[in-house]
Design a protein around this motif. Structure first.
Motif, PDB file in Angstrom:
ATOM      1  N   ALA A   1       2.959  -2.830 -33.818  1.00  0.00           N
ATOM      2  CA  ALA A   1       3.979  -2.881 -32.773  1.00  0.00           C
ATOM      3  C   ALA A   1       3.703  -1.757 -31.775  1.00  0.00           C
ATOM      4  O   ALA A   1       3.362  -0.639 -32.173  1.00  0.00           O
ATOM      5  CB  ALA A   1       5.360  -2.711 -33.397  1.00  0.00           C
ATOM      6  N   SER A   2       3.805  -2.048 -30.506  1.00  0.00           N
ATOM      7  CA  SER A   2       3.614  -1.115 -29.384  1.00  0.00           C
ATOM      8  C   SER A   2       2.142  -0.826 -29.086  1.00  0.00           C
ATOM      9  O   SER A   2       1.845  -0.198 -28.068  1.00  0.00           O
ATOM     10  CB  SER A   2       4.371   0.207 -29.580  1.00  0.00           C
ATOM     11  N   ILE A   3       1.231  -1.249 -29.926  1.00  0.00           N
ATOM     12  CA  ILE A   3      -0.191  -1.071 -29.605  1.00  0.00           C
ATOM     13  C   ILE A   3      -0.699  -2.359 -28.971  1.00  0.00           C
ATOM     14  O   ILE A   3      -0.628  -3.432 -29.570  1.00  0.00           O
ATOM     15  CB  ILE A   3      -1.016  -0.741 -30.872  1.00  0.00           C
ATOM     16  N   GLU A   4      -1.185  -2.210 -27.740  1.00  0.00           N
ATOM     17  CA  GLU A   4      -1.593  -3.390 -27.007  1.00  0.00           C
ATOM     18  C   GLU A   4      -3.001  -3.820 -27.404  1.00  0.00           C
ATOM     19  O   GLU A   4      -3.294  -5.007 -27.528  1.00  0.00           O
ATOM     20  CB  GLU A   4      -1.562  -3.055 -25.517  1.00  0.00           C
ATOM     21  N   ARG A   5      -3.855  -2.813 -27.613  1.00  0.00           N
ATOM     22  CA  ARG A   5      -5.259  -3.116 -27.880  1.00  0.00           C
ATOM     23  C   ARG A   5      -5.790  -2.256 -29.006  1.00  0.00           C
ATOM     24  O   ARG A   5      -5.630  -1.035 -28.973  1.00  0.00           O
ATOM     25  CB  ARG A   5      -6.103  -2.730 -26.668  1.00  0.00           C
ATOM     26  N   PRO A   6      -6.438  -2.866 -29.969  1.00  0.00           N
ATOM     27  CA  PRO A   6      -7.107  -2.050 -30.989  1.00  0.00           C
ATOM     28  C   PRO A   6      -8.317  -1.337 -30.379  1.00  0.00           C
ATOM     29  O   PRO A   6      -8.801  -1.713 -29.306  1.00  0.00           O
ATOM     30  CB  PRO A   6      -7.561  -3.069 -32.030  1.00  0.00           C
ATOM     31  N   ALA A   7      -8.774  -0.311 -31.052  1.00  0.00           N
ATOM     32  CA  ALA A   7      -9.977   0.409 -30.620  1.00  0.00           C
ATOM     33  C   ALA A   7     -10.924   0.503 -31.811  1.00  0.00           C
ATOM     34  O   ALA A   7     -10.497   0.376 -32.953  1.00  0.00           O
ATOM     35  CB  ALA A   7      -9.608   1.809 -30.143  1.00  0.00           C
ATOM     36  N   ILE A   8     -12.199   0.722 -31.529  1.00  0.00           N
ATOM     37  CA  ILE A   8     -13.153   1.013 -32.600  1.00  0.00           C
ATOM     38  C   ILE A   8     -13.464   2.502 -32.533  1.00  0.00           C
ATOM     39  O   ILE A   8     -13.884   3.002 -31.487  1.00  0.00           O
ATOM     40  CB  ILE A   8     -14.447   0.194 -32.469  1.00  0.00           C
ATOM     41  N   ALA A   9     -13.217   3.190 -33.640  1.00  0.00           N
ATOM     42  CA  ALA A   9     -13.496   4.628 -33.688  1.00  0.00           C
ATOM     43  C   ALA A   9     -14.770   4.852 -34.490  1.00  0.00           C
ATOM     44  O   ALA A   9     -14.924   4.323 -35.588  1.00  0.00           O
ATOM     45  CB  ALA A   9     -12.330   5.358 -34.338  1.00  0.00           C
ATOM     46  N   GLY A  10     -15.683   5.619 -33.921  1.00  0.00           N
ATOM     47  CA  GLY A  10     -16.939   5.938 -34.602  1.00  0.00           C
ATOM     48  C   GLY A  10     -16.925   7.380 -35.081  1.00  0.00           C
ATOM     49  O   GLY A  10     -16.204   8.217 -34.537  1.00  0.00           O
ATOM     50  N   ILE A  11     -17.706   7.655 -36.108  1.00  0.00           N
ATOM     51  CA  ILE A  11     -17.837   9.019 -36.613  1.00  0.00           C
ATOM     52  C   ILE A  11     -19.179   9.549 -36.113  1.00  0.00           C
ATOM     53  O   ILE A  11     -20.205   8.925 -36.313  1.00  0.00           O
ATOM     54  CB  ILE A  11     -17.765   9.034 -38.151  1.00  0.00           C
ATOM     55  N   TRP A  12     -19.136  10.674 -35.420  1.00  0.00           N
ATOM     56  CA  TRP A  12     -20.302  11.177 -34.683  1.00  0.00           C
ATOM     57  C   TRP A  12     -20.745  12.487 -35.317  1.00  0.00           C
ATOM     58  O   TRP A  12     -19.943  13.413 -35.434  1.00  0.00           O
ATOM     59  CB  TRP A  12     -19.852  11.406 -33.239  1.00  0.00           C
ATOM     60  N   PRO A  13     -22.008  12.603 -35.754  1.00  0.00           N
ATOM     61  CA  PRO A  13     -22.456  13.890 -36.295  1.00  0.00           C
ATOM     62  C   PRO A  13     -22.550  14.929 -35.184  1.00  0.00           C
ATOM     63  O   PRO A  13     -23.049  14.631 -34.098  1.00  0.00           O
ATOM     64  CB  PRO A  13     -23.850  13.576 -36.855  1.00  0.00           C
ATOM     65  N   THR A  14     -22.037  16.131 -35.425  1.00  0.00           N
ATOM     66  CA  THR A  14     -22.048  17.171 -34.396  1.00  0.00           C
ATOM     67  C   THR A  14     -22.613  18.459 -34.985  1.00  0.00           C
ATOM     68  O   THR A  14     -22.888  18.534 -36.181  1.00  0.00           O
ATOM     69  CB  THR A  14     -20.621  17.478 -33.891  1.00  0.00           C
ATOM     70  N   LEU A  15     -22.760  19.465 -34.154  1.00  0.00           N
ATOM     71  CA  LEU A  15     -23.250  20.754 -34.635  1.00  0.00           C
ATOM     72  C   LEU A  15     -22.270  21.384 -35.605  1.00  0.00           C
ATOM     73  O   LEU A  15     -22.643  22.176 -36.459  1.00  0.00           O
ATOM     74  CB  LEU A  15     -23.495  21.702 -33.456  1.00  0.00           C
ATOM     75  N   LYS A  16     -20.995  21.047 -35.486  1.00  0.00           N
ATOM     76  CA  LYS A  16     -19.997  21.649 -36.371  1.00  0.00           C
ATOM     77  C   LYS A  16     -19.669  20.785 -37.581  1.00  0.00           C
ATOM     78  O   LYS A  16     -18.901  21.185 -38.435  1.00  0.00           O
ATOM     79  CB  LYS A  16     -18.706  21.899 -35.591  1.00  0.00           C
TER      80      LYS A  16
END
Lengths: 348, 348
Positions: free
Chosen positions: A121-136
């Motif tokens: 409810a209240s979310i118009e569009r789903p998103a795809i979240a990716g996990i990104w390797p970083t320096l931290k």
């Protein structure tokens, strides 16, 4: 006990790799049980190889599998109710599984997930979240390609959902969130991005620390826990980074094989190279999370090996165990409660 | 003789590095002469170090220099007519120089260039084109941040101008051009991008081979000579790639210093590492080209060292020698001639 539903036919290599990955995941997380959806003839021989997996799984024979290159609309028409993909998603809807994992066709998986689970409810569009390797360590980047374009309200939704995912994945209480933007112009960035920044700041959510704008090079630096952008830019940033990593790996390989001394040096330093390769291995950090649906859907890379499938299952495990969707719903509730206009003559 | 106008005060390190870079460029291109614009007291000691450069230069003392962090509008107000940046651009307008090179404030340089040189007829917006190291050599990517957003006609202009730049830089007759897009959705990409693809195909320009859509990882792969996108996405792709390269370099350095064997291996393979570093060195591939103005403007990285300044001057040299703007004007002429509606009752 975490109950994981698996589309056993997904991915470039099908049940062979999916079963091997599930078996690996079970070794690492003994409190998992599986619902496996596949074509019987293709799955049984592989499942027979992993007695422990078989013991902790219920296999559901399905009629058909969605092809990796099938158009989402065609997959939905043909595969609704009957495909391994649909039925593995449906298990979440029916409350039989806590999370679904598929390495199948991304577009079809998103189309079926939306159709079957519906958006929150209240979310118009789903998103795809990716996990990104970083320096931290790792950061979350969304949207990496569910939809093109996003208005300021949708970007705020992404920030909120990405923040909830960071709390579930990194087990931090108040993750930092940045909006991806450019820094070259006087009047910086798109209007939607500037407006989204204002909205997120004003929302002042208890579980979200808004950092402000970040630039492309902040992603790999790990400046924030969550990087928010719309799906066109997010997808291009992700693929550009993957391309750059591959490009450097190729150049490094070429350089290291060019002279005898370099080859010897390479052999001596091989454990160091292996460590680097592991850090940047897309199979180690695998699992895009569909956010904004009534249920948790994890998308593995189609090209994932067993290690990659196990990594995607591990992401699903964390999301279910730390109750991602309860966190999202909680944040949405706080946000919308605060947005209610104060009672006044107009409200009366 | 190629006459190059230089803003000697631009960049993070000012005249010290700019003069050293110009001296290097002169060694490599003996058929160059310089117009140097700077603050007298700060430039003279450095210029005195390079007698050959001094001999081939005319130094113009100016009243003020634009600060690296000055807002473009403020720089324009304060620095118009009198700053080293303005006067170095003006030399191109007055026909005294063939090209101008500055390592100064990007926004101010673009604002002054637009104000002083004006855009080419029929070009609504200039673009900044960057040179991107790839597995196959180099590609051109534009717009990397002149403006945010672009409609289909502007993307076509970018394709045309980028193609002309590729002809001047790579000395190929018919460069390949791709439109940056995403590949995850059924209906792929932004409407403007799809429409631009149609326009470029229909234009059927004699000096441009349209490849179709490319994705983020195609940039580093070198799939096409010219990658076209609007400035927001282009800037984020560029910075994401730079960030990824830095991230891998840092991880590699850490890995290589962790054990004695790795350190010995590193020493043996050092020439190979150096070769790689050189290939990915941002100073080697330096020089953003402002396209679409009545004159050629080259922007060097602000953080460039002398080698970087020399590389940016070399780009300017190639652009001037191969007459970039004549190529752009020629292509624009062909394109617009073809677009004229056929004579008919309405035209009569």
């Amino acid at each position: 006990m975490i109950r994981i539903s698996i589309d056993a036919m997904g991915g470039d290599f099908g049940p062979e790799v999916v079963m091997a990955g599930a078996a690996k995941a079970l070794e690492r997380h003994p409190d998992v049980s599986f619902l496996l959806y596949g074509l019987k003839a293709e799955c049984e021989p592989w499942l027979a190889r992993y007695p422990k997996l078989r013991e902790r799984s219920v296999f559901h024979a399905c009629e058909l599998a969605v092809a990796m290159d099938e158009k989402p609309s065609a997959a939905l028409r043909r595969g609704r109710y009957v495909s391994t993909m649909w039925r593995s998603i449906e298990a979440v809807k029916l409350g039989e599984a806590d999370v679904v994992v598929s390495a199948g066709n991304t577009g079809a998986l998103m189309a079926m997930s939306k159709f079957c689970l519906r958006t929150l409810a209240s979310i118009e569009r789903p998103a795809i979240a990716g996990i990104w390797p970083t320096l931290k360590g790792e950061s979350i980047v969304l949207d990496i390609g569910a939809t093109i374009g996003a208005d300021s309200q949708q970007l705020l939704d992404f920030a909120l959902m990405g923040g909830a995912m960071a709390r579930a994945l990194f087990e931090v209480d108040c993750p930092t969130v940045g909006l991806l933007n450019v820094g070259v112009e006087e009047v910086k960035g798109q209007e939607e991005v500037k407006e989204a920044g204002r909205l997120i700041r004003e929302a002042n959510l208890p579980h979200l620390s808004y950092h402000g704008f970040v630039e492309g090079d902040d992603i790999g630096r790990g400046t924030v826990d969550v990087v928010v952008t719309e799906g066109f830019t997010g997808n291009i940033a992700l693929k550009t980074a993957e391309g750059t990593a591959r490009q450097i790996a190729t150049l490094l390989r070429e350089s290291m094989s060019r002279t005898l001394l370099a080859r010897i040096g390479y052999l001596l330093a091989k454990p160091a190279f292996d460590r680097l390769r592991e850090k940047m291995d897309p199979n180690k950090v695998n699992g895009g999370v569909f956010l904004g649906l009534n249920g948790i859907v994890i998308k593995s890379h189609g090209s994932a090996n067993a290690e990659g499938i196990a990594a995607a299952i591990a992401v699903g495990y964390d999301m279910a165990r730390n109750d991602l969707n309860a966190k999202i719903s909680q944040d949405l509730k706080i946000y919308h409660a605060r947005r209610l206009p104060p009672a006044g003559p107009e409200a009366a």
